[in-house]
Write an enzyme that holds these catalytic residues in place. Structure first.
Site, short mmCIF file in Angstrom:
data_model
loop_
_atom_site.label_atom_id
_atom_site.label_comp_id
_atom_site.label_asym_id
_atom_site.label_seq_id
_atom_site.Cartn_x
_atom_site.Cartn_y
_atom_site.Cartn_z
N GLU A 198 0.85 -1.20 0.00
CA GLU A 198 0.00 0.00 0.00
C GLU A 198 0.88 1.23 0.00
O GLU A 198 1.43 1.64 1.03
CB GLU A 198 -0.94 0.01 1.22
CG GLU A 198 -1.86 1.24 1.16
CD GLU A 198 -2.88 1.32 2.29
OE1 GLU A 198 -2.86 0.48 3.18
OE2 GLU A 198 -3.69 2.26 2.24
N SER A 217 6.50 7.55 8.28
CA SER A 217 7.72 8.37 8.40
C SER A 217 7.40 9.76 8.87
O SER A 217 8.08 10.34 9.72
CB SER A 217 8.43 8.46 7.05
OG SER A 217 9.06 7.26 6.76
N ARG A 228 10.46 -24.94 28.36
CA ARG A 228 11.39 -24.23 29.25
C ARG A 228 10.94 -22.79 29.47
O ARG A 228 11.38 -22.12 30.38
CB ARG A 228 12.79 -24.21 28.63
CG ARG A 228 13.44 -25.57 28.52
CD ARG A 228 14.55 -25.56 27.49
NE ARG A 228 14.02 -25.41 26.13
CZ ARG A 228 14.76 -25.10 25.08
NH1 ARG A 228 16.05 -24.85 25.22
NH2 ARG A 228 14.22 -25.01 23.88
N ASP A 252 10.28 -15.49 24.26
CA ASP A 252 10.40 -14.69 23.04
C ASP A 252 9.57 -15.25 21.89
O ASP A 252 9.63 -14.74 20.77
CB ASP A 252 11.88 -14.59 22.62
CG ASP A 252 12.63 -13.63 23.52
OD1 ASP A 252 12.10 -12.52 23.78
OD2 ASP A 252 13.73 -13.99 24.00
N LYS A 307 -7.18 -15.19 16.27
CA LYS A 307 -7.43 -14.82 14.87
C LYS A 307 -8.88 -14.51 14.57
O LYS A 307 -9.35 -14.73 13.46
CB LYS A 307 -6.91 -15.92 13.93
CG LYS A 307 -5.43 -16.19 14.11
CD LYS A 307 -4.90 -17.30 13.24
CE LYS A 307 -3.41 -17.47 13.44
NZ LYS A 307 -2.82 -18.60 12.77
N VAL A 340 4.64 19.95 10.29
CA VAL A 340 4.84 18.60 9.74
C VAL A 340 3.52 17.97 9.33
O VAL A 340 3.42 17.33 8.28
CB VAL A 340 5.59 17.70 10.75
CG1 VAL A 340 5.76 16.29 10.20
CG2 VAL A 340 6.95 18.30 11.09
N LYS A 398 0.56 19.64 9.04
CA LYS A 398 -0.28 20.61 8.30
C LYS A 398 -1.69 20.73 8.88
O LYS A 398 -2.68 20.86 8.16
CB LYS A 398 -0.37 20.26 6.81
CG LYS A 398 0.85 20.63 5.99
CD LYS A 398 1.95 19.61 6.09
CE LYS A 398 3.13 19.91 5.19
NZ LYS A 398 4.22 18.96 5.34
N ASP A 436 2.81 -14.12 12.47
CA ASP A 436 1.66 -14.79 11.86
C ASP A 436 0.67 -13.71 11.41
O ASP A 436 0.04 -13.05 12.25
CB ASP A 436 1.01 -15.71 12.92
CG ASP A 436 -0.09 -16.58 12.34
OD1 ASP A 436 -0.73 -16.14 11.36
OD2 ASP A 436 -0.31 -17.68 12.87
N ALA A 494 -2.63 12.38 -1.23
CA ALA A 494 -1.46 11.56 -0.91
C ALA A 494 -1.54 10.21 -1.61
O ALA A 494 -0.55 9.72 -2.15
CB ALA A 494 -1.36 11.37 0.59
N HIS A 495 -2.72 9.63 -1.61
CA HIS A 495 -2.84 8.29 -2.20
C HIS A 495 -2.73 8.34 -3.73
O HIS A 495 -2.25 7.40 -4.34
CB HIS A 495 -4.13 7.62 -1.74
CG HIS A 495 -3.97 6.96 -0.41
ND1 HIS A 495 -3.82 5.61 -0.25
CD2 HIS A 495 -3.86 7.48 0.83
CE1 HIS A 495 -3.66 5.32 1.03
NE2 HIS A 495 -3.68 6.46 1.71
#
Ligand SMILES: CC(C)(COP(=O)([O-])OP(=O)([O-])OC[C@H]1O[C@@H](n2cnc3c(N)ncnc32)[C@H](O)[C@@H]1OP(=O)([O-])[O-])[C@@H](O)C(=O)NCCC(=O)NCCSC(=O)C[C@@](C)(O)CC(=O)[O-]
Ligand SMILES: NC(=O)C1=CN([C@@H]2O[C@H](COP(=O)(O)OP(=O)(O)OC[C@H]3O[C@@H](n4cnc5c(N)ncnc54)[C@H](OP(=O)(O)O)[C@@H]3O)[C@@H](O)[C@H]2O)C=CC1
Length: 897
Positions: A162, A170, A230, A256, A294, A323, A325, A370, A467-468
């Protein structure tokens, strides 16, 4: 006998990594001998079944086409190619499977498609990430940011197709960094699994529930659960019964790993132990959707799943302006109305954000998560407040269900692992299991905040589509599907193509009920039909002399009926119509000049018979048609020349109308208006349309009649309605006076018409007693109409009192309001009077934020002022928000993820 292959032969196996055994060298030799040939199926089966063992060695003796042949005849399952070909032939397995699937498909395109196959480490995929692999789908990877998260600068990896997303994130990062970056807290880390367990009865189910909820039960289950890993540590169990089915929600930290395999394994073990205690229980499913994995579910939103993270930042007001606007106030307002109220209106669960899923999913894809877990992971509430006297923006995102891992699943794949490595979050944390995956969750929450900020900024500034269009659709326009003109039986190449017939079908106005209004409710269709008929009333008369001879130029007059025609209709063609069928152009491009409402043209009728002439505008509208005219044969003396034939409308220049009907018009240009725009509609359909259009004055008459009737009915209805309403109002006024309204101020004896004027400075809120100086007419205290009532009936309201109608003079809102207020003052101020009609909202005029601020009537109430006072006294918030009280270590903001 070896047979020659018609297929492109694929190089024999033994690419890099094949074994160095002598047998494989022999095989290599053998394969070299057959590289250009495909042996018979019998020969291949013989090698496959009786050749050297193991199977991988036998298959190494066959080329790809031969293996394909074996698979096609069922000797090898396509999904088990890796297994039979061996670990050194993974790419070959993918290539052969791809050919098999491609050749069995209807399109047969896969084999030679753009889906990449080479240069991929399939060993990481096998048994871990995907089955029946035919290649891989590359997704562009962009980097947003970097973004300061808990004091460390991170690039934000985003795999997305996209356009705009990375740019947007950003921009958000830039704005966030300007305020010092993002602070995060992790409030919970617990993956869940919720099996469904049936018991013989509700009593048994309840007994099990009590046991699980007891310390003894909990500890037994915990021990069993944790024996399987563990890293998995059971944190809590939540039970719920639905009849005799018991649902148990296991919540566990998973180190993790994202942890779904881990927790499922542990849950299975725990249920085994439980089964020993409750032999009658039946585990219906390890996942009973009480997890909930899900799928959208309130339980996740409320209780959390995976990592629960809250992130916060303060963005300086000037940064919001430069920045993003937009302004702090606009952002705060939009966030409330869109992300909170809008989502509440939509009945959202956890969707109190603009596009958390956009950022989260892109990071999920980049880091091997996932992707299906984006459902609950994207749950997010974005909040915004103006701080520092409204100067700066405080923003938070709360995400209770970020389900991520840095070990297991797709994190093992090379590229995804490399992305995690770039973030310093690859694999298992060396000393604190769980810290890497938690770091990833914090990064996602912070990046989501950047995305939220930027998108809301763009929406507030009205920049989204701009923008798009720039980033999301700057490539050549997507071609529309080309509609094929169906070949109608009997229409052959070279046969007369009559675009004018087609045009009739396609050019019917937009309000044509059959084409554009079919989905509308019947009453709307009726209205549209009426206007369609009325608007298509013939607006051009065509006069043809009564005596017309074929092949002879005849002067035909035309005259507009409605004065000026619509500009689109000013240019028109005259066309021949015979038996309802348009048979071609008589005269094209007749252009009335300004102020010119009539004119004449020369028309040559092509043959004897009964004709009509029809005027058709460039847009296909039929402007009018002549009466039927009987054209007789040309007298013998004048038949020396060939009689012209009508011009079939066509695109072809050689078929231009004027070429076909010479002399039809001397002053008119030669290209027919109608033939300029060929249509793709099948000619067959046009016949019917044409017939109906040729009788265009009939709809006009029908339309006129319907319209007249409708207008009359409307008037009658209005008359009855007004009479009834007046009657009702009188009754209601009486009812109120007698039954409901207590008088505070004695009413004036009556309102006298024309006794003064309303001072314009008096507002509706002024409810003082004066009632005398109103101009206009009114109703007296008993509700009797003294004279003509002034205000329109819509503004009559019982609660507004009985002096209404006075503020009619200049018709201003203030004056009306004043007049109503007068009435209230007189009859019922301070009393809430239920109206027999039910409550009626007062009409307020919307105010701009500025005018609200300026309006003294909207200044804060004393209680509001009190509430606001401490806020104003607060010291300025630091741009980078800091926790004011020390947090438990678990929640502590991370300095380094
Ligand atoms: C597109 C922008 C950023 C332009 O915004 P802008 O303000 O015109 O950009 P700018 O040229 O002034 O640059 C500002 C900063 O943006 C960044 N930036 C600017 N351009 C780039 C680029 N090419 N690549 C990377 N970064 C870029 C960059 O950080 C730059 O600062 P600089 O580095 O120049 O000092 C802005 O208009 C924007 O963010 N629009 C919002 C787009 C968006 O968020 N789309 C999300 C998808 S919408 C959707 O799917 C969800 C939705 C909408 O349906 C959900 C809903 O219901 O709300
Ligand atoms: N089974 C299911 O119902 C579902 C499965 N999935 C899939 O599950 C996969 C992920 O499962 P998940 O359990 O996360 O991963 P894994 O199945 O890969 O399990 C993680 C493994 O890593 C080991 N490990 C080593 N170091 C660590 C550490 N620091 N922290 C945690 N584990 C460590 C674990 O050890 P140990 O053996 O000691 O635990 C375990 O063997 C994904 O592919 C996902 O798509 C998704 C949804 C549902």
């Amino acid at each position: 006998m070896p047979m020659r292959s018609s297929f492109r032969l694929i190089s024999p196996p033994h690419s890099s990594g094949s074994s160095d055994t002598s047998s494989s060298e022999d095989s290599s030799e053998n394969v070299k001998n057959v590289v250009d040939e495909v042996r018979s199926l019998a020969q291949c089966i013989d090698i496959f079944e009786n050749g050297p063992r193991p199977l991988s060695e036998s298959l190494a003796l066959l080329n790809d086409e031969e293996v394909i042949m074996l698979a096609q005849c069922g000797k090898i399952a396509a999904y088990s190619l890796e297994k039979v070909l061996g670990m050194n032939e993974l790419e070959r397995a993918v290539r052969i499977r791809r050919a098999l699937i491609s050749r069995a498909s209807s399109t047969q395109t896969l084999e030679a498609s753009d889906i990449p196959l080479a240069d991929y480490d399939y060993s990481k995929v096998l048994g871990a990430c995907c089955e029946n692999v035919v290649g891989y789908i590359p997704i562009p990877l962009g980097i947003a940011g970097p973004l300061y998260i808990d004091g460390t600068l991170y690039p934000i990896p985003m795999a997305t197709a996209e356009g705009t997303l990375v740019a947007s994130a950003s921009r958000g990062c830039k704005a966030l960094n300007a305020g010092g970056g993002v602070t995060t807290v992790l409030t919970q880390d617990a993956m869940t699994r919720g099996p469904a367990i049936d018991f013989p009865s509700i009593v048994d189910a309840a007994s099990a529930k009590i046991w699980i909820d007891s310390p003894e039960g909990y500890l037994t289950i915990k021990k069993a659960f944790e024996s399987t890993s563990r890293f998995a540590k059971l944190k809590s169990l939540k039970t719920a019964m639905a009849g005799r089915t018991l649902y148990v929600r296991f919540a566990t930290s998973t180190g993790d790993a994202m942890g779904m395999n881990m927790i499922s394994k542990g849950t299975e073990k725990a249920l085994e132990v439980m089964q020993e205690r409750y032999p009658g229980m039946v585990v219906l499913a390890l996942s009973g959707n009480y997890c909930t994995d899900k799928k959208p579910a309130a339980i996740n939103w409320i209780e959390g799943r995976g990592k629960s993270v809250v992130a916060e930042a303060v963005i300086p007001g000037h940064v919001v302006k430069t920045v993003l606007k937009t302004t702090v106030a606009a952002l705060v307002n939009l966030n409330t109305k869109k992300n909170l109220v809008g989502s509440a209106m939509a009945g959202s669960i956890g969707g109190f954000n603009a596009h958390a899923a956009n950022i989260l999913t892109a990071i999920f894809l980049a880091t091997g998560q996932d992707p299906a877990q984006n459902v609950e992971s994207s749950m997010c509430m974005t909040l915004m407040e103006a701080v520092n006297d409204g100067e700066d923006l405080l923003m938070t995102v709360s995400m209770p269900c970020i389900e991520v891992g840095t070990v297991g699943g797709g994190t093992v794949l090379g590229p995804q692992k490399a992305v995690l490595e770039m973030l310093g979050l690859k694999g298992a944390h060396p000393t604190k299991p769980g810290q890497n995956s938690q770091g990833l969750a914090r990064l996602i929450a912070a990046a989501v905040m950047a995305g939220e900020l930027s998108l809301l900024g763009a929406l507030a500034a009205g920049h989204l589509i701009r923008a798009h269009m720039q980033h999301n659709r700057s490539q050549v326009a997507t071609p529309a599907v080309v509609e094929k003109i169906p070949v109608t039986a009997g229409v052959k190449k070279g046969a007369i193509y009559r675009p004018h017939l087609v045009r009739e079908t396609s050019s019917v106005g937009v309000l044509t009920p059959s084409s554009s209004t079919s989905s509308l409710p019947p009453y709307t269709q009726l209205t549209i039909l009426y206007f369609y008929l009325v608007s298509n009333v013939k607006c051009l008369d065509i006069h043809v002399p009564s005596q017309v001879q074929a092949g002879t130029a005849t002067t035909v007059g035309w005259e507009t009926e409605k004065g000026d025609m619509h500009p689109d209709n000013t240019k028109f063609d005259l066309r021949f119509v015979q038996e309802g069928t348009d048979i071609g152009v008589a005269v094209s491009n007749i252009q009335p000049q300004k102020e010119m409402h009539k004119g004449s043209v020369e028309v040559t009728f092509p043959s004897a018979g009964t004709f009509k002439l029809k005027a058709v505008a460039g847009n296909g509208d039929v402007l009018g048609s002549s009466d039927e005219v009987t054209v007789t044969e040309l007298s013998p003396s004048t038949t020396s020349t060939d009689s012209p034939s009508p011009t079939p409308g066509t695109d072809s220049p050689s078929d231009s109308p004027s070429a076909d009907i010479p002399g039809a018009s001397t002053t008119i240009s030669s290209t027919s208006l109608i033939s300029q725009t060929p249509s793709t509609s099948p000619p067959a359909q046009s016949q019917t349309t044409l017939k109906s259009s040729s009788t265009s004055n009939i709809p006009a008459i029908v339309g006129g009649a319907i319209g007249g009737l409708l207008a009359l009915s409307l008037l009658a209805f209005l008359f009855i309605f007004l009479r009834r309403r007046r009657h009702t109002i009188r009754k209601r006024l009486t009812f109120h006076q007698d039954m409901m309204v207590q008088r505070r101020v004695p009413p004036p004896p009556s309102f006298l018409p024309g006794s003064g004027s309303i001072p314009s400075s008096r507002r509706g809120s002024d409810r003082s007693s004066s009632t005398g100086n109103m101009s206009g007419n009114g109703i007296n205290e008993h509700g009797d109409q003294v004279s003509a009532r002034g205000a329109d009936d819509e503004d009559v309201d019982v609660e507004r009192g009985f002096g209404f109608g006075a503020g009619m003079g200049p018709g201003s809102v203030d004056d009306e309001g004043y007049a109503f207020a007068q009435g209230r003052a007189a009859y019922g101020t301070g009393h809430i009077v239920p109206s027999p009609r039910g409550p009626r909202p007062s009409i307020k005029h919307p105010m701009s934020p500025q005018s609200r601020l300026q309006s003294p009537s909207l200044s804060p109430s004393p209680s509001q002022q009190q509430a606001q006072a401490p806020a104003q006294a607060q010291p300025k918030l630091p741009l980078r928000s800091q926790p004011t009280t020390p947090l438990p270590t678990q929640f502590a903001p991370q300095r380094r993820l």
